[in-house]
Design a protein around this motif. Structure first.
Motif, PDB file in Angstrom:
ATOM      1  N   CYS A 209       1.161  -1.196  -0.011  1.00 38.65           N
ATOM      2  CA  CYS A 209      -0.016   0.127  -0.348  1.00 38.65           C
ATOM      3  C   CYS A 209       0.849   0.865  -0.266  1.00 38.65           C
ATOM      4  N   GLY A 210       0.405   2.172  -0.382  1.00 30.79           N
ATOM      5  CA  GLY A 210       0.927   3.482  -0.547  1.00 30.79           C
ATOM      6  C   GLY A 210       0.711   4.142   0.952  1.00 30.79           C
ATOM      7  N   ALA A 211       0.167   3.909   1.443  1.00 31.74           N
ATOM      8  CA  ALA A 211       0.168   4.420   2.966  1.00 31.74           C
ATOM      9  C   ALA A 211      -0.383   3.680   3.902  1.00 31.74           C
ATOM     10  N   PHE A 212      -0.618   3.957   5.324  1.00 29.72           N
ATOM     11  CA  PHE A 212      -0.810   3.645   6.627  1.00 29.72           C
ATOM     12  C   PHE A 212      -2.353   4.311   7.117  1.00 29.72           C
ATOM     13  N   THR A 213      -3.193   3.921   5.311  1.00 24.09           N
ATOM     14  CA  THR A 213      -4.793   4.197   6.113  1.00 24.09           C
ATOM     15  C   THR A 213      -5.572   3.062   5.815  1.00 24.09           C
ATOM     16  N   PHE A 214      -6.858   4.258   6.961  1.00 26.79           N
ATOM     17  CA  PHE A 214      -7.867   2.751   6.315  1.00 26.79           C
ATOM     18  C   PHE A 214      -8.701   3.111   5.055  1.00 26.79           C
ATOM     19  N   GLU A 215      -8.061   4.195   4.471  1.00 30.66           N
ATOM     20  CA  GLU A 215      -8.664   4.165   2.568  1.00 30.66           C
ATOM     21  C   GLU A 215      -7.674   3.368   1.974  1.00 30.66           C
ATOM     22  N   ALA A 216      -6.623   2.799   2.529  1.00 34.36           N
ATOM     23  CA  ALA A 216      -5.397   1.899   2.019  1.00 34.36           C
ATOM     24  C   ALA A 216      -5.277   0.543   1.762  1.00 34.36           C
ATOM     25  N   GLY A 217      -6.360   0.098   3.148  1.00 33.79           N
ATOM     26  CA  GLY A 217      -6.376  -1.298   3.651  1.00 33.79           C
ATOM     27  C   GLY A 217      -7.347  -1.829   3.065  1.00 33.79           C
ATOM     28  N   ARG A 218      -8.661  -1.120   3.182  1.00 31.09           N
ATOM     29  CA  ARG A 218      -9.762  -1.135   2.085  1.00 31.09           C
ATOM     30  C   ARG A 218      -9.732  -1.357   0.147  1.00 31.09           C
ATOM     31  N   GLU A 219      -8.579  -0.820  -0.511  1.00 34.36           N
ATOM     32  CA  GLU A 219      -8.865  -0.717  -1.342  1.00 34.36           C
ATOM     33  C   GLU A 219      -7.858  -1.827  -1.942  1.00 34.36           C
ATOM     34  N   ALA A 220      -7.247  -2.033  -1.101  1.00 33.28           N
ATOM     35  CA  ALA A 220      -6.410  -3.419  -1.254  1.00 33.28           C
ATOM     36  C   ALA A 220      -6.891  -5.054  -0.673  1.00 33.28           C
ATOM     37  N   MET A 221      -7.921  -4.542   0.178  1.00 27.73           N
ATOM     38  CA  MET A 221      -8.233  -6.094   0.256  1.00 27.73           C
ATOM     39  C   MET A 221      -9.058  -6.301  -0.576  1.00 27.73           C
ATOM     40  N   ARG A 222      -9.973  -4.986  -1.414  1.00 28.44           N
ATOM     41  CA  ARG A 222     -10.955  -5.404  -1.953  1.00 28.44           C
ATOM     42  C   ARG A 222     -10.389  -5.832  -3.804  1.00 28.44           C
ATOM     43  N   ASP A 223      -8.923  -5.234  -3.860  1.00 30.74           N
ATOM     44  CA  ASP A 223      -8.315  -5.612  -5.451  1.00 30.74           C
ATOM     45  C   ASP A 223      -7.748  -7.503  -4.835  1.00 30.74           C
ATOM     46  N   ARG A 224      -7.613  -7.353  -3.561  1.00 26.89           N
ATOM     47  CA  ARG A 224      -6.833  -9.413  -3.209  1.00 26.89           C
ATOM     48  C   ARG A 224      -8.222 -10.014  -3.059  1.00 26.89           C
ATOM     49  N   LEU A 225      -9.379  -8.929  -2.889  1.00 29.02           N
ATOM     50  CA  LEU A 225     -10.979 -10.488  -2.858  1.00 29.02           C
ATOM     51  C   LEU A 225     -10.755 -10.580  -4.749  1.00 29.02           C
ATOM     52  N   ARG A 226     -10.998  -9.149  -5.403  1.00 25.41           N
ATOM     53  CA  ARG A 226     -11.461  -9.534  -7.062  1.00 25.41           C
ATOM     54  C   ARG A 226     -10.716 -10.869  -7.379  1.00 25.41           C
ATOM     55  N   GLU A 227      -9.572 -11.085  -7.074  1.00 23.04           N
ATOM     56  CA  GLU A 227      -8.286 -12.057  -7.515  1.00 23.04           C
ATOM     57  C   GLU A 227      -8.518 -13.278  -7.193  1.00 23.04           C
ATOM     58  N   ASP A 228      -8.497 -13.277  -5.716  1.00 24.04           N
ATOM     59  CA  ASP A 228      -8.719 -15.060  -4.729  1.00 24.04           C
ATOM     60  C   ASP A 228      -9.208 -14.372  -3.961  1.00 24.04           C
ATOM     61  N   THR A 229     -10.651 -15.217  -2.937  1.00 25.36           N
ATOM     62  CA  THR A 229     -10.645 -15.545  -1.512  1.00 25.36           C
ATOM     63  C   THR A 229     -10.512 -16.466  -1.128  1.00 25.36           C
ATOM     64  N   SER A 230      -8.950 -18.311  -1.150  1.00 23.03           N
ATOM     65  CA  SER A 230      -8.786 -18.923  -0.905  1.00 23.03           C
ATOM     66  C   SER A 230      -8.062 -18.883   0.290  1.00 23.03           C
ATOM     67  N   PHE A 231      -7.720 -17.237   0.517  1.00 24.62           N
ATOM     68  CA  PHE A 231      -6.990 -17.051   2.030  1.00 24.62           C
ATOM     69  C   PHE A 231      -7.618 -17.519   3.666  1.00 24.62           C
ATOM     70  N   THR A 232      -6.877 -17.385   4.254  1.00 24.57           N
ATOM     71  CA  THR A 232      -7.880 -17.794   5.734  1.00 24.57           C
ATOM     72  C   THR A 232      -7.042 -16.831   6.854  1.00 24.57           C
ATOM     73  N   ALA A 233      -6.321 -16.259   6.561  1.00 22.32           N
ATOM     74  CA  ALA A 233      -5.984 -15.164   7.458  1.00 22.32           C
ATOM     75  C   ALA A 233      -5.332 -14.217   6.915  1.00 22.32           C
ATOM     76  N   VAL A 234      -5.363 -12.403   7.158  1.00 19.69           N
ATOM     77  CA  VAL A 234      -4.794 -11.225   6.818  1.00 19.69           C
ATOM     78  C   VAL A 234      -3.949 -10.597   7.519  1.00 19.69           C
ATOM     79  N   VAL A 235      -2.834 -10.511   7.669  1.00 19.74           N
ATOM     80  CA  VAL A 235      -2.168  -9.557   8.518  1.00 19.74           C
ATOM     81  C   VAL A 235      -2.021  -8.190   7.908  1.00 19.74           C
ATOM     82  N   ALA A 236      -1.900  -7.301   8.566  1.00 16.56           N
ATOM     83  CA  ALA A 236      -2.077  -5.618   8.071  1.00 16.56           C
ATOM     84  C   ALA A 236      -0.954  -5.475   8.643  1.00 16.56           C
ATOM     85  N   GLY A 237      -0.473  -4.080   7.990  1.00 14.48           N
ATOM     86  CA  GLY A 237       0.704  -3.325   8.356  1.00 14.48           C
ATOM     87  C   GLY A 237       0.473  -2.199   9.461  1.00 14.48           C
TER      88      GLY A 237
END
Length: 334
Positions: A209-237
């Motif tokens: 992500c380009g920033a340590f912000t709520f918006e950056a985390g939200r957009e990153a997870m949206r992008d990730r979910l478009r590609e794959d939903t097989s993960f079971t855990a997320v570690v955030a910065g």
């Protein structure tokens, strides 16, 4: 006692009494006139200001107020006032702030700036090489520069150990900016411990992500979910990014922790009050400020320096947002 000795003792005693009486009259007169010390004049005369500059990249980020407060407590006890400048993590403003501190003849500077490489800031520090400075919450690019930070690698190890112990194998990282020492250290440690645990390396496992912000985390997870939903855990910065991830997971119909566990970093205020309460790595930000101020006070007083850097240990706070992974058959978007 000889007469001459007694005479000298009497004269010395009388002189001290006169001085005390004179001082008392001067203080009373100053109070009546409303006199205050001229700090600028004293600074010119003594070449010291009894002031310290503290530079932060984003005063609205919850990690910085406790850091500044910790530093101020130490500095105030040592007779120093503090000037805090917010620069919005802008290189030009970093340089301007350091130059302004030097023009006001501060005795030292605490830098909580974010960027790993900031040529403008480096140049400003070099110009004021006689002014001691300490980095707080940052790993300096150059060795030997005084700094205080938390052990990011230890924090990442605790998170991966915790998730693996719960049974997670498919873990992804929403990483902070890679031009920031904490963001880069977090990513490097995550990759290291994924390998040590023998976890599968997923495609797009790390999203930067380009920033340590709520918006950056939200957009990153949206992008990730478009590609794959097989993960079971997320570690955030950090915790703000973790909150953004939770928002996107809920938007996609995925529950935390029933479908996906989420772990943050920092243990910001109220993370134990949200639903679900966030599992996160607690960083002692007030202590970072305290230790940075202590290092700086020693440098300003020219005391022997035992060490140029301090690394503080984080603590894993296990709460409701992390749980064993779901069985494949039970996980589904809702």
């Amino acid at each position: 006692m000889h007469a001459a000795t007694a005479s000298r003792a009497l004269n010395e005693s009388s002189r001290h009494l006169v001085q005390a009486d004179t001082l008392d009259r001067v203080l009373r007169a100053a109070a009546e006139l409303g006199y205050t010390a001229n700090i600028a004049a004293r600074t010119l005369r003594t070449a010291t200001s009894r002031a310290v500059g503290i530079l932060v990249p984003d005063i609205t980020n919850p990690i910085f107020p406790p850091m500044v407060r910790g530093a101020e407590e130490v500095l105030r006890s040592e007779g120093y006032s503090t000037w805090v400048v917010n620069t919005d993590d802008d290189s030009a403003r970093n340089e301007e702030a350091v130059s302004a501190f030097r023009q006001r003849n501060v005795d030292g500077i605490i830098l909580a700036t974010a960027r790993l490489h900031d040529p403008a800031l480096d140049a400003a520090l070099e110009q004021g090489s006689n002014t001691p400075y300490v980095f707080a919450n940052r790993r300096p690019a150059r060795s030997g520069v005084p700094s205080v930070r938390a052990d990011e690698a230890e924090g990442a190890r605790m998170v991966l150990d915790h998730l693996v112990a719960l049974g997670h194998r498919r873990i992804v990282l929403v990483a902070g900016p890679q031009d920031v020492s904490t963001g880069r250290a977090g990513k490097q440690a995550f990759v290291t411990y994924v390998r040590k645990h023998g976890l599968p390396v997923l495609g797009g496992q790390v999203t930067e992500c380009g920033a340590f912000t709520f918006e950056a985390g939200r957009e990153a997870m949206r992008d990730r979910l478009r590609e794959d939903t097989s993960f079971t855990a997320v570690v955030a910065g950090n915790d703000l990014m973790a909150l953004g991830c939770l928002d996107s997971l809920a938007e996609a119909g995925l529950r935390c922790p029933e479908d996906v566990s989420v772990v943050g970093f920092n243990d910001m205020m109220l993370m134990d009050r949200i639903t679900p309460a966030l599992t996160t790595v607690a960083i002692p930000y007030r202590e970072i400020g305290v230790e940075a101020a202590r290092l700086l006070v020693a440098a300003m007083s020219c005391a022997p320096r035992r060490k140029s850097s301090v690394v503080l240990k984080p603590v894993l706070q296990v709460r409701e947002s992390s749980a064993p992974p779901p069985k494949k058959a039970s996980r589904q978007k809702r």
